[in-house]
Design an enzyme around this catalytic site. Structure first.
Site, PDB file in Angstrom:
ATOM      1  NE  ARG A   1       0.750   2.148  -4.734  1.00  0.00           N
ATOM      2  CZ  ARG A   1       0.995   2.812  -5.857  1.00  0.00           C
ATOM      3  NH1 ARG A   1       1.372   2.154  -6.937  1.00  0.00           N
ATOM      4  NH2 ARG A   1       0.887   4.123  -5.903  1.00  0.00           N
TER       5      ARG A   1
ATOM      6  CG  HIS B   1      -0.303   0.292   2.518  1.00  0.00           C
ATOM      7  ND1 HIS B   1      -0.145   1.562   3.026  1.00  0.00           N
ATOM      8  CD2 HIS B   1       0.240  -0.534   3.439  1.00  0.00           C
ATOM      9  CE1 HIS B   1       0.462   1.503   4.198  1.00  0.00           C
ATOM     10  NE2 HIS B   1       0.708   0.253   4.469  1.00  0.00           N
ATOM     11  CB  CYS B   2       1.161   4.190  -1.868  1.00  0.00           C
ATOM     12  SG  CYS B   2      -0.380   4.464  -2.767  1.00  0.00           S
ATOM     13  CG  MET B   3       1.153   8.615   1.137  1.00  0.00           C
ATOM     14  SD  MET B   3       1.307   8.501   2.921  1.00  0.00           S
ATOM     15  CE  MET B   3      -0.012   9.607   3.425  1.00  0.00           C
TER      16      MET B   3
ATOM     17  NE  ARG C   1      -3.617   5.756  -6.295  1.00  0.00           N
ATOM     18  CZ  ARG C   1      -3.107   6.123  -7.455  1.00  0.00           C
ATOM     19  NH1 ARG C   1      -2.537   5.217  -8.223  1.00  0.00           N
ATOM     20  NH2 ARG C   1      -3.152   7.368  -7.843  1.00  0.00           N
TER      21      ARG C   1
END
Length: 556
Positions: A66, A60-62, A64
């Site tokens: 993934r 995951h990012c900020m 989303r």
């Protein structure tokens, strides 16, 4: 958890697929009261991406979640978008579910845990022929509706997905894939950049007000500690991304921030700790990966554990000290000077171009080259002046979406999509609006970019007049960027300028889209209720008097 969770519900070929999938999602989301809402959301998402067995990676990012997907046909896009809490989906090198800042950091661990539990609980899934995949392909190939003149939100979403897939294929070039891997190095660093950036803002406010003087030095240490060692983290993640040993990448990058380099000269000039910054760390770690891989091939296996790490650190470290630090330092300084001069002398025009072209750069996959540049500016100046300007592109999208909402009062489906996506858009998560509204419509995407251009031009003009607006971190955009803004004046003035830039972007995007975003034919096709009875819109009416006599209805 049901035994078939690892496989997930398979697509059906009848017309009730979306309804059944949405019902399954709602059932998961409404589990027993003891179930945490983030766990419930994770449980709702897992079967809709094909279950644990269909996952190859989870990250995951900020904003989303993934996911690496094994069989794309088992992913139920419409049902995922219908799950409460999901802001949209984006398909790139991974399948990305937009959950928003804060939420994704809580859902991702629950999602990973549920996936692991499903894999552990499920027996090895027997190969049941090709029926699931075949069924999925049949479902995808089956037309959902008869040709209709009215374009609904679902039609636009499908068109947006097709555009996205086509652009993704175009972006799969070696250079763009390399840029994507460079961006992957910095994504894990964003939470620390944000946290330290906000602490730095609080510390600056306390310093300006003269409050809590005993606490100010401690906050300065907390805010600056990560930035002083960011080269080490960049080296670590670079080596991991490019197939080397992560700690060796961090070790060679640590040379850059070692205080003792102040006693070393290169190219006739003394070095300074941190010289070269993230660009030097990136180059050093890339070199370390190549040295390590070559050593793995040449060094006998019995000596590998001793010789390979030693040669990797020694050779790369010497090249870093006597070459990369100086070269990367000169490049970093030149770029910082260029950014300042660009906005100081051509601020309004430069801001207009940057704000207007950012979304096309995103679609071309070239925006990822900006991430190391942002980080370099933050490292050297304490903030990046480029990010607030680029954030105006999102403001243009919001303004354009509001105009579409007002221009199509009878298209309830599209208006519902806009209402659900606008909160995320205000917070800087623009994908639902881009791929669900403006890009499939065509002209509204262009007018939205025009709105971003005017917002960027405003901030560029402010910089040209001596009022700088920057960001102490990368990642957030829109309203979420307010806690991170920093400039050459107080936080109040800087935040006010940024707010005015957003307002200009909103208004310019709205006005450009309202007056120039639709042709007459587009309004006739779109400004109707797509949920009307089929016989009301399945076929065009009889030839009106003002229609060309030789124009036949166009079939889908």
């Amino acid at each position: 958890m049901p035994e078939d969770t690892s496989r997930g519900p398979l697509p059906d070929t009848n017309q009730n697929t979306s309804h059944n999938a949405k019902q399954n999602a709602d059932d998961h989301a409404q589990q027993a009261p003891r179930t945490d809402k983030h766990q419930a959301l994770a449980a709702a998402l897992l079967p809709l991406v094909g279950g644990a067995g269909n996952l190859t990676s989870v990250a995951h990012c900020m904003t989303r979640l993934r996911l690496g997907i094994r069989d794309r046909t088992l992913v139920q896009d419409d049902a995922l978008k219908a799950v409460p809490g999901v802001m949209g989906v984006v398909e790139d090198d991974t399948y990305q579910i937009v959950l928003g800042p804060g939420t994704v950091a809580r859902v991702a661990p629950e999602f990973e845990r549920l996936a692991e539990e499903a894999r552990a609980a499920a027996a090895p899934a027997p190969q049941a022929g090709e029926s699931p995949t075949t069924a999925a392909h049949e479902a995808a190939a089956t037309p959902s509706t008869a040709p209709r003149k009215v374009t609904s939100a679902a039609d636009l979403a499908a068109h947006g997905a097709a555009l996205k897939a086509r652009q993704k294929a175009k972006n799969a070039t070696p250079a763009k894939l390399f840029l994507r891997r460079i961006a992957n190095i910095f994504v894990p660093l964003i939470p620390a950049l944000i946290g330290c950036g906000i602490v730095a803002g609080i510390n600056g406010l306390l310093t300006n007000l003269g409050w809590l003087p005993a606490l100010v030095p401690a906050l300065a240490a907390v805010a600056s500690g990560f930035m002083s060692l960011i080269a080490v983290f960049v080296g670590f993640h670079t080596a991991r991304e490019f197939g080397g040993t992560p700690v060796l990448g961090g070790a060679v990058a640590a040379v850059i921030v070692f205080p003792g380099v102040a006693h070393i000269s290169a190219f006739g000039r003394p070095l300074t700790p941190g010289q070269g910054g993230v660009l030097g760390a990136l180059a050093a770690a890339l070199l370390a990966v190549q040295v390590e891989k070559r050593c793995r091939k040449l060094v006998p296996q019995a000596l590998d554990v001793l010789v390979t790490p030693t040669l990797t650190v020694l050779l790369t470290g010497l090249v870093t000290v006597f070459g990369l630090m100086y070269v990367a330092g000169e490049i970093s300084a030149a770029f910082a000077t260029f950014a300042d001069q660009l906005l100081a002398h051509g601020g309004a025009l430069a801001g207009f171009i940057l704000g207007g072209l950012f979304l096309p750069l995103v679609m071309l996959g070239l925006h990822q080259a900006l991430i190391p540049l942002h980080t370099t500016l933050i490292e050297q100046q304490g903030y990046t002046v480029l990010l607030p300007i680029l954030a105006m592109a999102g403001a243009g999208q919001v303004g354009a979406a509001l105009a579409v909402y007002l221009r199509l009062p009878r298209n309830g489906s599209l208006r519902t999509t806009i209402k659900s996506a606008l909160p995320a858009g205000f917070l800087g998560v623009g994908e639902p609006l881009i791929y669900g509204v403006s890009l499939p419509l065509g002209r509204p995407f262009i007018t939205a970019c025009l709105g971003g251009a005017f917002g960027g031009g405003f901030l560029g003009l402010a910089h040209q007049l001596g009022d700088t607006v920057g960001s102490t971190a990368i990642g957030p955009s829109g309203w979420a960027l307010f806690p991170l803004v920093k400039g050459n004046h107080g936080i109040g003035v800087t935040a006010a300028l940024y707010a005015l830039g957003l307002l200009v972007g909103y208004l310019a995007g709205f006005l450009a889209t309202y007056f120039f975003g639709f042709s007459k034919q587009m309004r006739r096709d779109l400004n109707a209720d797509p949920d009307a009875p089929a016989d009301a819109c399945a076929a065009p009416p009889a030839q009106p008097d003002d229609s060309p006599p030789d124009k036949a209805p166009v079939s889908a």
